[in-house]
Design a protein around this motif. Structure first.
Motif, PDB file in Angstrom:
ATOM      1  N   UNK A   6      77.722  34.179  41.879  1.00 27.92           N
ATOM      2  CA  UNK A   6      78.065  35.478  41.330  1.00 27.92           C
ATOM      3  C   UNK A   6      78.850  36.309  42.338  1.00 27.92           C
ATOM      4  N   UNK A   7      79.690  37.174  41.824  1.00 31.14           N
ATOM      5  CA  UNK A   7      80.466  38.084  42.656  1.00 31.14           C
ATOM      6  C   UNK A   7      79.639  39.346  42.917  1.00 31.14           C
ATOM      7  N   UNK A   8      78.598  39.222  43.737  1.00 35.01           N
ATOM      8  CA  UNK A   8      77.679  40.335  43.938  1.00 35.01           C
ATOM      9  C   UNK A   8      78.196  41.310  44.982  1.00 35.01           C
ATOM     10  N   UNK A   9      77.834  42.567  44.778  1.00 36.09           N
ATOM     11  CA  UNK A   9      78.083  43.600  45.778  1.00 36.09           C
ATOM     12  C   UNK A   9      76.748  44.287  46.052  1.00 36.09           C
ATOM     13  N   UNK A  10      76.477  44.641  47.315  1.00 36.85           N
ATOM     14  CA  UNK A  10      75.229  45.350  47.617  1.00 36.85           C
ATOM     15  C   UNK A  10      75.215  46.720  46.933  1.00 36.85           C
ATOM     16  N   UNK A  11      74.062  47.105  46.448  1.00 39.03           N
ATOM     17  CA  UNK A  11      73.914  48.427  45.851  1.00 39.03           C
ATOM     18  C   UNK A  11      72.509  48.934  46.151  1.00 39.03           C
ATOM     19  N   UNK A  12      72.290  50.203  45.910  1.00 42.76           N
ATOM     20  CA  UNK A  12      70.969  50.785  46.113  1.00 42.76           C
ATOM     21  C   UNK A  12      70.513  51.427  44.808  1.00 42.76           C
ATOM     22  N   UNK A  13      69.305  51.091  44.390  1.00 43.63           N
ATOM     23  CA  UNK A  13      68.771  51.638  43.150  1.00 43.63           C
ATOM     24  C   UNK A  13      68.394  53.104  43.351  1.00 43.63           C
ATOM     25  N   UNK A  14      68.800  53.952  42.396  1.00 42.80           N
ATOM     26  CA  UNK A  14      68.454  55.374  42.454  1.00 42.80           C
ATOM     27  C   UNK A  14      67.432  55.740  41.386  1.00 42.80           C
ATOM     28  N   UNK A  15      67.763  55.458  40.122  1.00 48.74           N
ATOM     29  CA  UNK A  15      66.790  55.710  39.062  1.00 48.74           C
ATOM     30  C   UNK A  15      67.248  55.038  37.770  1.00 48.74           C
ATOM     31  N   UNK A  16      66.300  54.851  36.873  1.00 48.70           N
ATOM     32  CA  UNK A  16      66.598  54.285  35.560  1.00 48.70           C
ATOM     33  C   UNK A  16      66.840  55.448  34.608  1.00 48.70           C
ATOM     34  N   UNK A  17      68.022  55.500  34.029  1.00 46.41           N
ATOM     35  CA  UNK A  17      68.378  56.592  33.144  1.00 46.41           C
ATOM     36  C   UNK A  17      67.799  56.400  31.750  1.00 46.41           C
ATOM     37  N   UNK A  18      67.792  55.163  31.284  1.00 51.15           N
ATOM     38  CA  UNK A  18      67.178  54.816  30.008  1.00 51.15           C
ATOM     39  C   UNK A  18      66.893  53.317  30.013  1.00 51.15           C
ATOM     40  N   UNK A  19      66.567  52.790  28.870  1.00 52.36           N
ATOM     41  CA  UNK A  19      66.166  51.384  28.793  1.00 52.36           C
ATOM     42  C   UNK A  19      67.231  50.435  29.309  1.00 52.36           C
ATOM     43  N   UNK A  20      68.511  50.804  29.104  1.00 53.41           N
ATOM     44  CA  UNK A  20      69.588  49.874  29.398  1.00 53.41           C
ATOM     45  C   UNK A  20      70.528  50.309  30.527  1.00 53.41           C
ATOM     46  N   UNK A  50      66.991  48.251  47.942  1.00 54.69           N
ATOM     47  CA  UNK A  50      68.250  47.510  47.973  1.00 54.69           C
ATOM     48  C   UNK A  50      68.311  46.552  46.803  1.00 54.69           C
ATOM     49  N   UNK A  51      69.505  46.456  46.219  1.00 52.73           N
ATOM     50  CA  UNK A  51      69.683  45.606  45.045  1.00 52.73           C
ATOM     51  C   UNK A  51      71.040  44.924  45.112  1.00 52.73           C
ATOM     52  N   UNK A  52      71.329  44.132  44.080  1.00 54.94           N
ATOM     53  CA  UNK A  52      72.591  43.405  43.979  1.00 54.94           C
ATOM     54  C   UNK A  52      73.204  43.678  42.613  1.00 54.94           C
ATOM     55  N   UNK A  53      74.456  44.105  42.613  1.00 54.52           N
ATOM     56  CA  UNK A  53      75.166  44.405  41.377  1.00 54.52           C
ATOM     57  C   UNK A  53      76.378  43.488  41.235  1.00 54.52           C
ATOM     58  N   UNK A  54      76.817  43.333  40.002  1.00 54.00           N
ATOM     59  CA  UNK A  54      78.038  42.581  39.715  1.00 54.00           C
ATOM     60  C   UNK A  54      78.979  43.509  38.951  1.00 54.00           C
ATOM     61  N   UNK A  55      80.236  43.635  39.390  1.00 54.55           N
ATOM     62  CA  UNK A  55      81.184  44.510  38.682  1.00 54.55           C
ATOM     63  C   UNK A  55      81.407  44.052  37.246  1.00 54.55           C
ATOM     64  N   UNK A  56      81.614  45.018  36.350  1.00 56.27           N
ATOM     65  CA  UNK A  56      81.939  44.709  34.958  1.00 56.27           C
ATOM     66  C   UNK A  56      83.030  45.657  34.492  1.00 56.27           C
ATOM     67  N   UNK A  57      83.718  45.285  33.442  1.00 49.25           N
ATOM     68  CA  UNK A  57      84.772  46.130  32.889  1.00 49.25           C
ATOM     69  C   UNK A  57      84.446  46.467  31.448  1.00 49.25           C
ATOM     70  N   UNK A  58      84.815  47.662  31.038  1.00 43.27           N
ATOM     71  CA  UNK A  58      84.562  48.071  29.668  1.00 43.27           C
ATOM     72  C   UNK A  58      83.182  48.670  29.496  1.00 43.27           C
ATOM     73  N   UNK A  59      83.040  49.492  28.468  1.00 44.34           N
ATOM     74  CA  UNK A  59      81.756  50.110  28.202  1.00 44.34           C
ATOM     75  C   UNK A  59      81.508  51.331  29.067  1.00 44.34           C
TER      76      UNK A  59
END
Length: 238
Positions: A6-20, A50-59
Motif C-alpha cells: 500500500x502507498x501509506x503515509x504516516x498520520x495521527x488520529x485526532x477524532x472520529x467525526x461519525x461512523x465513516x 499514530x496511524x497509517x493512511x492511504x491517499x484517495x481521490x473523490x468524495x
C-alpha cells in the motif's frame, strides 16, 4: 509472506467525526479520512495515536484510515477492504490451509434476507462463507483477536443464515481476519455482543466451520500474512 503493498503515509488520529469519517493530521494539516470499519474501535481511536493512511481521490475525504500503529511498530489493519484484499491474495497464493484448492466462485451472495461475502468452489463442493473483522485484542498477553467490539444485529443475522444453510445440507463457514500483529488465537468478545458468542457455539455444534487468520501492516506499506490459521476458542462463559 507479503500479500499487498500500500502507498501509506504516516498520520495521527485526532477524532472520529461519525461512523465513516475520522479527522487525522497529515504533515501538520487536519484532513478527513474514510473509515470503512463500523466497529467502535475504542482501543485504537485515541487522540494522538499514530496511524497509517492511504491517499484517495473523490468524495468528501482525502484519505482512507487503514491502520493504527501497534506492537513492534507494525500496523493493526482496521480497513475492511484491505483485509478482504489481503485474504483474497492469500487464497490465490494457496496460503489458506482451511480453503486448500478452493477458489472464489461469487462474491456478495444472497442467502435468505442476507448477503454473504463469498461462495467458494472447493474440491468437495460449494462453500458459503462470511468474513468478519476481528481487531479487538484480548487475553493477558494480548494473544487473542476478538469479535465483535459492539452489538451487531447484522453479524447475528449472518451466523443464523449460515446455521440454516448447514442444516439444509450445504457447507457453511465463517472466518475472522485477526488484523493485528502478535495474535495467536480467536475468541468471541462476549461483552461486545453476548448473542454472537452463543450463536458461534451453536454454529459449531451444527457443523458450520469456524476459522481465523492474522495479518498486519509493516511501516513500509507491506501487508503480510502473520499466521494462516489461528486457534479457535469458543465458550459462552468468557
Amino acid at each position: 509472506m507479503e500479500l499487498l503493498r500500500l502507498n501509506v503515509v504516516p498520520c495521527m488520529f485526532l477524532k472520529r467525526l461519525n461512523r465513516f469519517v475520522a479527522l487525522v493530521e497529515v504533515d501538520g494539516e487536519e484532513r478527513r479520512a474514510l473509515v470503512t470499519n463500523t466497529g467502535r474501535l475504542d482501543e485504537f481511536m485515541v487522540e494522538g495515536r499514530k496511524a497509517f493512511c492511504v491517499p484517495k481521490s473523490g468524495g468528501k475525504t482525502d484519505f482512507v484510515l487503514v491502520a493504527f500503529e501497534d506492537l513492534g511498530g507494525k500496523g493493526a489493519i482496521i480497513d475492511t477492504r484491505t483485509q478482504a484484499k489481503a485474504f483474497e491474495k492469500a487464497l490465490e497464493l494457496g496460503l489458506v490451509p482451511w480453503l486448500k484448492d478452493c477458489r472464489i466462485k461469487r462474491k456478495e451472495v444472497t442467502v435468505g434476507k442476507s448477503r454473504l461475502d463469498y461462495l467458494f468452489e472447493c474440491p468437495g463442493g460449494e462453500v458459503y462463507a462470511e468474513m468478519k473483522s476481528a481487531v479487538l485484542r484480548g487475553g493477558e498477553s494480548g494473544e487473542y483477536a476478538m469479535y465483535p467490539d459492539c452489538p451487531t444485529l447484522r453479524g447475528q443475522k449472518h451466523i443464523r443464515e449460515l446455521i440454516e444453510l448447514q442444516k439444509a445440507g450445504k457447507r457453511a463457514m465463517i472466518f475472522f481476519i485477526g488484523a493485528m500483529p502478535g495474535v495467536e488465537k480467536f475468541r468471541p468478545y462476549k461483552e461486545g455482543d453476548p448473542e454472537i458468542a452463543h450463536l458461534l457455539s451453536e454454529a459449531k455444534k451444527t457443523g458450520v466451520e469456524i476459522h481465523a487468520l492474522s495479518i498486519s501492516l509493516l511501516p513500509d506499506g507491506r501487508v503480510v500474512l502473520e499466521r494462516p490459521s489461528l486457534e479457535i476458542e469458543l465458550r459462552e462463559d468468557f
